[in-house]
Design a protein around this motif. Structure first.
Motif, PDB file in Angstrom:
ATOM      1  N   TYR A 144       9.547   6.362  -3.507  1.00 18.10           N
ATOM      2  CA  TYR A 144       9.325   7.660  -4.151  1.00 18.10           C
ATOM      3  C   TYR A 144      10.516   8.010  -5.050  1.00 18.10           C
ATOM      4  O   TYR A 144      10.342   8.420  -6.200  1.00 18.10           O
ATOM      5  N   THR A 145      11.727   7.848  -4.518  1.00 12.44           N
ATOM      6  CA  THR A 145      12.936   8.203  -5.272  1.00 12.44           C
ATOM      7  C   THR A 145      13.066   7.372  -6.538  1.00 12.44           C
ATOM      8  O   THR A 145      13.387   7.905  -7.615  1.00 12.44           O
ATOM      9  N   ARG A 146      12.823   6.067  -6.427  1.00 15.93           N
ATOM     10  CA  ARG A 146      12.900   5.208  -7.619  1.00 15.93           C
ATOM     11  C   ARG A 146      11.883   5.649  -8.669  1.00 15.93           C
ATOM     12  O   ARG A 146      12.184   5.685  -9.866  1.00 15.93           O
ATOM     13  N   THR A 147      10.680   5.979  -8.206  1.00 14.18           N
ATOM     14  CA  THR A 147       9.635   6.396  -9.146  1.00 14.18           C
ATOM     15  C   THR A 147      10.004   7.704  -9.833  1.00 14.18           C
ATOM     16  O   THR A 147       9.820   7.859 -11.044  1.00 14.18           O
ATOM     17  N   ARG A 148      10.524   8.661  -9.058  1.00 18.10           N
ATOM     18  CA  ARG A 148      10.937   9.941  -9.650  1.00 18.10           C
ATOM     19  C   ARG A 148      12.050   9.742 -10.677  1.00 18.10           C
ATOM     20  O   ARG A 148      12.052  10.378 -11.738  1.00 18.10           O
ATOM     21  N   GLU A 149      12.978   8.837 -10.389  1.00 19.86           N
ATOM     22  CA  GLU A 149      14.061   8.551 -11.338  1.00 19.86           C
ATOM     23  C   GLU A 149      13.495   7.954 -12.627  1.00 19.86           C
ATOM     24  O   GLU A 149      13.944   8.281 -13.733  1.00 19.86           O
ATOM     25  N   PRO A 206       9.475  14.565  -1.372  1.00 22.15           N
ATOM     26  CA  PRO A 206       9.711  13.401  -0.511  1.00 22.15           C
ATOM     27  C   PRO A 206       9.160  13.614   0.898  1.00 22.15           C
ATOM     28  O   PRO A 206       8.614  12.691   1.502  1.00 22.15           O
ATOM     29  N   SER A 207       9.298  14.836   1.429  1.00 20.86           N
ATOM     30  CA  SER A 207       8.800  15.127   2.783  1.00 20.86           C
ATOM     31  C   SER A 207       7.284  14.999   2.843  1.00 20.86           C
ATOM     32  O   SER A 207       6.726  14.441   3.796  1.00 20.86           O
ATOM     33  N   GLU A 208       6.602  15.531   1.824  1.00 21.71           N
ATOM     34  CA  GLU A 208       5.146  15.447   1.791  1.00 21.71           C
ATOM     35  C   GLU A 208       4.682  14.000   1.656  1.00 21.71           C
ATOM     36  O   GLU A 208       3.573  13.656   2.081  1.00 21.71           O
ATOM     37  N   THR A 209       5.533  13.169   1.085  1.00 17.77           N
ATOM     38  CA  THR A 209       5.200  11.750   0.950  1.00 17.77           C
ATOM     39  C   THR A 209       5.433  11.013   2.262  1.00 17.77           C
ATOM     40  O   THR A 209       4.583  10.246   2.724  1.00 17.77           O
ATOM     41  N   ALA A 210       6.580  11.264   2.889  1.00 18.37           N
ATOM     42  CA  ALA A 210       6.925  10.570   4.135  1.00 18.37           C
ATOM     43  C   ALA A 210       6.000  10.951   5.284  1.00 18.37           C
ATOM     44  O   ALA A 210       5.779  10.151   6.200  1.00 18.37           O
ATOM     45  N   ILE A 211       5.421  12.157   5.229  1.00 14.35           N
ATOM     46  CA  ILE A 211       4.538  12.597   6.316  1.00 14.35           C
ATOM     47  C   ILE A 211       3.321  11.694   6.438  1.00 14.35           C
ATOM     48  O   ILE A 211       2.705  11.599   7.508  1.00 14.35           O
ATOM     49  N   SER A 212       2.978  10.996   5.356  1.00 17.99           N
ATOM     50  CA  SER A 212       1.839  10.078   5.392  1.00 17.99           C
ATOM     51  C   SER A 212       2.054   8.967   6.409  1.00 17.99           C
ATOM     52  O   SER A 212       1.093   8.385   6.915  1.00 17.99           O
ATOM     53  N   VAL A 213       3.316   8.662   6.707  1.00 16.52           N
ATOM     54  CA  VAL A 213       3.628   7.669   7.740  1.00 16.52           C
ATOM     55  C   VAL A 213       3.989   8.358   9.055  1.00 16.52           C
ATOM     56  O   VAL A 213       3.483   8.006  10.122  1.00 16.52           O
ATOM     57  N   MET A 214       4.842   9.365   8.981  1.00 16.83           N
ATOM     58  CA  MET A 214       5.365   9.986  10.195  1.00 16.83           C
ATOM     59  C   MET A 214       4.270  10.631  11.050  1.00 16.83           C
ATOM     60  O   MET A 214       4.370  10.658  12.280  1.00 16.83           O
ATOM     61  N   PHE A 245      11.085   3.542   3.745  1.00 17.38           N
ATOM     62  CA  PHE A 245      10.660   2.730   2.607  1.00 17.38           C
ATOM     63  C   PHE A 245       9.880   3.579   1.602  1.00 17.38           C
ATOM     64  O   PHE A 245      10.056   3.447   0.390  1.00 17.38           O
ATOM     65  N   THR A 246       9.010   4.463   2.105  1.00 16.72           N
ATOM     66  CA  THR A 246       8.238   5.322   1.193  1.00 16.72           C
ATOM     67  C   THR A 246       9.162   6.252   0.416  1.00 16.72           C
ATOM     68  O   THR A 246       8.959   6.493  -0.783  1.00 16.72           O
ATOM     69  N   LEU A 255       0.827  -1.205   0.000  1.00 21.58           N
ATOM     70  CA  LEU A 255       0.000   0.000   0.000  1.00 21.58           C
ATOM     71  C   LEU A 255       0.865   1.261   0.000  1.00 21.58           C
ATOM     72  O   LEU A 255       0.544   2.249  -0.659  1.00 21.58           O
ATOM     73  N   LEU A 256       1.975   1.217   0.747  1.00 22.27           N
ATOM     74  CA  LEU A 256       2.883   2.364   0.768  1.00 22.27           C
ATOM     75  C   LEU A 256       3.564   2.560  -0.585  1.00 22.27           C
ATOM     76  O   LEU A 256       3.829   3.689  -0.999  1.00 22.27           O
ATOM     77  N   THR A 257       3.842   1.460  -1.278  1.00 25.86           N
ATOM     78  CA  THR A 257       4.428   1.556  -2.619  1.00 25.86           C
ATOM     79  C   THR A 257       3.470   2.279  -3.559  1.00 25.86           C
ATOM     80  O   THR A 257       3.863   3.189  -4.299  1.00 25.86           O
ATOM     81  N   GLU A 258       2.206   1.896  -3.504  1.00 19.85           N
ATOM     82  CA  GLU A 258       1.205   2.552  -4.352  1.00 19.85           C
ATOM     83  C   GLU A 258       1.072   4.027  -3.988  1.00 19.85           C
ATOM     84  O   GLU A 258       1.023   4.902  -4.867  1.00 19.85           O
ATOM     85  N   LEU A 259       1.020   4.309  -2.690  1.00 18.92           N
ATOM     86  CA  LEU A 259       0.891   5.695  -2.241  1.00 18.92           C
ATOM     87  C   LEU A 259       2.105   6.526  -2.687  1.00 18.92           C
ATOM     88  O   LEU A 259       1.954   7.644  -3.194  1.00 18.92           O
ATOM     89  N   SER A 260       3.308   5.978  -2.496  1.00 19.53           N
ATOM     90  CA  SER A 260       4.533   6.710  -2.835  1.00 19.53           C
ATOM     91  C   SER A 260       4.630   6.982  -4.329  1.00 19.53           C
ATOM     92  O   SER A 260       5.010   8.082  -4.752  1.00 19.53           O
ATOM     93  N   ARG A 261       4.278   5.997  -5.137  1.00 18.75           N
ATOM     94  CA  ARG A 261       4.331   6.172  -6.594  1.00 18.75           C
ATOM     95  C   ARG A 261       3.319   7.225  -7.049  1.00 18.75           C
ATOM     96  O   ARG A 261       3.612   8.043  -7.929  1.00 18.75           O
ATOM     97  N   ASN A 262       2.151   7.198  -6.444  1.00 16.48           N
ATOM     98  CA  ASN A 262       1.137   8.201  -6.784  1.00 16.48           C
ATOM     99  C   ASN A 262       1.606   9.602  -6.413  1.00 16.48           C
ATOM    100  O   ASN A 262       1.445  10.551  -7.184  1.00 16.48           O
TER     101      ASN A 262
END
Length: 283
Positions: free
Chosen positions: A137-142, A90-98, A132-133, A75-82
């Motif tokens: 996220y980084t792989r998807t952006r690349e 990256p910060s706005e993405t990681a906040i979903s967990v933090m 992990f997110t 689920l985090l993979t899907e969220l991060s890719r989206n």
């Protein structure tokens, strides 16, 4: 027995006052995204994620990379890719967990040592999931950047049919090794598709020609010649001509012209087109 108790403590922490925790978590994350994703959509994502986390912890998952938390990672993979595709940081993405850590703080009772220890253990799991997110996220952006670069390279290397048997390749920007490969492939394919025997490589849009750029041009011309096509290089401006002479670059028997019009006139003549007749017929 101690391990089972430890697991129960974790499950108890995430299960206590769950509705309040989920609401606080959703409010925090939705607020950080500043309305760029609807609160309803954020709520759907996070509640689904929370359910997977509780189930994973109940099954004994105390390692973010464990099999028990595989659904959480999915689920985090899907969220991060989206988030990466939607242009979030990256910060706005990681906040979903933090943000879940802050939402869970009120669940601690009387600041007891046992509760604090459990909270710290869960915090370590959430920290690892947040990392992990970011990795995802980084792989998807690349991947996105690489794909966009390929698309831009394709768009910046058009092959144009100027006349029957004559094609032109107008180059704009720097010509490096990766782009040379694309240029060569597109030119050779165009020669096959159109059956052309004359190719004009126009470098009017190339800002500067150094030894490396000249070598890339020569490779492309040699490849075209192997396909039976004669090549003319156009767009040799005074500054470029001076640079070529200063660097001692040898174009050998390759024909060069100042403008694309001059190169086209030469290519048509080599193709046997009677330019005078065509000009007269147009009057």
């Amino acid at each position: 027995m101690a391990k089972q108790d430890s697991r129960s403590d974790l499950v108890g922490l995430v299960s206590t006052d769950r509705e309040r925790v989920e609401t606080a978590w959703v409010d925090s994350v939705a607020g950080s995204l500043k309305g760029r994703i609807s609160k309803a959509e954020v709520g759907r994502e996070l509640r689904e994620l929370y359910t997977a986390l509780v189930e994973g912890l109940t099954a004994g998952g105390e390692d973010a990379r464990s099999e028990e938390l595989s659904e959480t990672r999915a689920l985090l993979t899907e969220l991060s890719r989206n988030r990466a595709r939607q242009g979030f940081t990256p910060s706005e993405t990681a906040i979903s967990v933090m943000a879940l850590k802050q939402a869970l703080e009120p669940a601690l009772r009387n600041d007891s040592a046992a509760d604090t220890s459990t909270y710290l253990r869960l915090s370590r799991i959430l920290d690892d999931l947040a990392l992990f997110t970011i990795e995802t996220y980084t792989r998807t952006r690349e991947e996105i950047i690489s794909s966009q670069a390929d698309q831009l390279m394709e768009l910046s290397t058009p092959v144009v049919k100027l006349w029957d048997g004559v094609i032109a390749l107008p180059l704009v920007g720097t010509l490096d090794s990766a782009r040379t490969q694309v240029v060569m492939e597109k030119l050779l394919q165009a020669l096959v598709d159109t059956g052309s025997e004359q190719a004009i490589i126009d470098i009017t849009g190339v800002p500067a020609v150094d030894t490396q750029v000249a070598q890339h041009l020569l490779k492309t011309i040699v490849a075209a010649r192997l396909m039976g096509a004669e090549c003319t290089v156009s767009g040799i401006r005074p500054q470029i001509a001076q640079t070529i002479v200063a660097l001692g670059i040898e174009f050998g028997d390759i024909v060069t012209k100042a403008t694309l019009a001059d190169a086209l006139q030469l290519a048509l003549k080599k193709s046997g087109v009677d330019l005078v007749a065509h000009q007269g017929g147009g009057r």
